[in-house]
Design a protein around this motif. Sequence first.
Motif, PDB file in Angstrom:
ATOM      1  N   VAL A  68       0.844  -1.198   0.000  1.00 25.44           N
ATOM      2  CA  VAL A  68       0.000   0.000   0.000  1.00 25.44           C
ATOM      3  C   VAL A  68       0.881   1.251   0.000  1.00 25.44           C
ATOM      4  O   VAL A  68       0.615   2.219  -0.721  1.00 25.44           O
ATOM      5  CB  VAL A  68      -0.966  -0.013   1.209  1.00 25.44           C
ATOM      6  CG1 VAL A  68      -1.654   1.332   1.381  1.00 25.44           C
ATOM      7  CG2 VAL A  68      -1.982  -1.130   1.057  1.00 25.44           C
ATOM      8  N   THR A  69       1.929   1.223   0.796  1.00 24.64           N
ATOM      9  CA  THR A  69       2.851   2.364   0.843  1.00 24.64           C
ATOM     10  C   THR A  69       3.510   2.573  -0.511  1.00 24.64           C
ATOM     11  O   THR A  69       3.626   3.707  -0.993  1.00 24.64           O
ATOM     12  CB  THR A  69       3.931   2.136   1.919  1.00 24.64           C
ATOM     13  OG1 THR A  69       3.294   1.953   3.187  1.00 24.64           O
ATOM     14  CG2 THR A  69       4.879   3.305   1.998  1.00 24.64           C
ATOM     15  N   LEU A  70       3.925   1.499  -1.138  1.00 30.23           N
ATOM     16  CA  LEU A  70       4.569   1.589  -2.450  1.00 30.23           C
ATOM     17  C   LEU A  70       3.609   2.144  -3.502  1.00 30.23           C
ATOM     18  O   LEU A  70       3.975   3.026  -4.293  1.00 30.23           O
ATOM     19  CB  LEU A  70       5.078   0.212  -2.874  1.00 30.23           C
ATOM     20  CG  LEU A  70       5.868   0.151  -4.170  1.00 30.23           C
ATOM     21  CD1 LEU A  70       7.126   1.001  -4.070  1.00 30.23           C
ATOM     22  CD2 LEU A  70       6.233  -1.282  -4.486  1.00 30.23           C
ATOM     23  N   MET A  97       3.073   5.895  -2.811  1.00 32.29           N
ATOM     24  CA  MET A  97       4.236   6.680  -3.233  1.00 32.29           C
ATOM     25  C   MET A  97       4.276   6.794  -4.752  1.00 32.29           C
ATOM     26  O   MET A  97       4.605   7.851  -5.296  1.00 32.29           O
ATOM     27  CB  MET A  97       5.518   6.057  -2.687  1.00 32.29           C
ATOM     28  CG  MET A  97       5.660   6.215  -1.189  1.00 32.29           C
ATOM     29  SD  MET A  97       7.110   5.390  -0.515  1.00 32.29           S
ATOM     30  CE  MET A  97       8.415   6.280  -1.292  1.00 32.29           C
ATOM     31  N   GLY A  98       3.935   5.728  -5.439  1.00 30.96           N
ATOM     32  CA  GLY A  98       3.895   5.760  -6.897  1.00 30.96           C
ATOM     33  C   GLY A  98       2.846   6.730  -7.418  1.00 30.96           C
ATOM     34  O   GLY A  98       3.092   7.500  -8.349  1.00 30.96           O
ATOM     35  N   LEU A  99       1.675   6.723  -6.807  1.00 34.57           N
ATOM     36  CA  LEU A  99       0.615   7.647  -7.220  1.00 34.57           C
ATOM     37  C   LEU A  99       1.012   9.090  -6.929  1.00 34.57           C
ATOM     38  O   LEU A  99       0.747   9.989  -7.741  1.00 34.57           O
ATOM     39  CB  LEU A  99      -0.698   7.309  -6.507  1.00 34.57           C
ATOM     40  CG  LEU A  99      -1.395   6.020  -6.957  1.00 34.57           C
ATOM     41  CD1 LEU A  99      -2.594   5.716  -6.065  1.00 34.57           C
ATOM     42  CD2 LEU A  99      -1.828   6.138  -8.409  1.00 34.57           C
ATOM     43  N   LEU A 100       1.655   9.315  -5.800  1.00 33.05           N
ATOM     44  CA  LEU A 100       2.114  10.656  -5.466  1.00 33.05           C
ATOM     45  C   LEU A 100       3.155  11.129  -6.478  1.00 33.05           C
ATOM     46  O   LEU A 100       3.099  12.271  -6.947  1.00 33.05           O
ATOM     47  CB  LEU A 100       2.697  10.687  -4.051  1.00 33.05           C
ATOM     48  CG  LEU A 100       3.237  12.027  -3.581  1.00 33.05           C
ATOM     49  CD1 LEU A 100       2.120  13.062  -3.532  1.00 33.05           C
ATOM     50  CD2 LEU A 100       3.897  11.885  -2.221  1.00 33.05           C
ATOM     51  N   ALA A 101       4.070  10.263  -6.842  1.00 34.91           N
ATOM     52  CA  ALA A 101       5.090  10.624  -7.824  1.00 34.91           C
ATOM     53  C   ALA A 101       4.460  10.937  -9.175  1.00 34.91           C
ATOM     54  O   ALA A 101       4.854  11.901  -9.843  1.00 34.91           O
ATOM     55  CB  ALA A 101       6.114   9.497  -7.965  1.00 34.91           C
ATOM     56  N   LEU A 102       3.498  10.160  -9.595  1.00 34.73           N
ATOM     57  CA  LEU A 102       2.811  10.417 -10.867  1.00 34.73           C
ATOM     58  C   LEU A 102       2.041  11.731 -10.825  1.00 34.73           C
ATOM     59  O   LEU A 102       2.033  12.487 -11.799  1.00 34.73           O
ATOM     60  CB  LEU A 102       1.861   9.264 -11.207  1.00 34.73           C
ATOM     61  CG  LEU A 102       2.510   7.986 -11.693  1.00 34.73           C
ATOM     62  CD1 LEU A 102       1.461   6.882 -11.832  1.00 34.73           C
ATOM     63  CD2 LEU A 102       3.222   8.213 -13.007  1.00 34.73           C
TER      64      LEU A 102
END
Length: 65
Positions: free
Chosen positions: A9-11, A14-19
């Motif tokens: 979930v954390t990964l 973080m991926g969605l935040l980066a996108l």
Amino acid sequence: MLKNKRGAVTLVAMGLLALTLSGCQKHEGPAEKAGKEIDNAISQAGQQIQKVGDNIQGAAKDAQK
């Protein structure tokens, strides 16, 4: 097993935040472009005023000789 779910979930978060952040490119609007042009014009005018002042000082020094 709970640690793996939290990690996943954390990964994903973080991926969605980066996108999301990479998609937020700064686009200049007409007001910002006009503001930059005004700043540039004022800067150039200041440089010209400085040159005139230097020329006046040089002429005053020459006149004193």
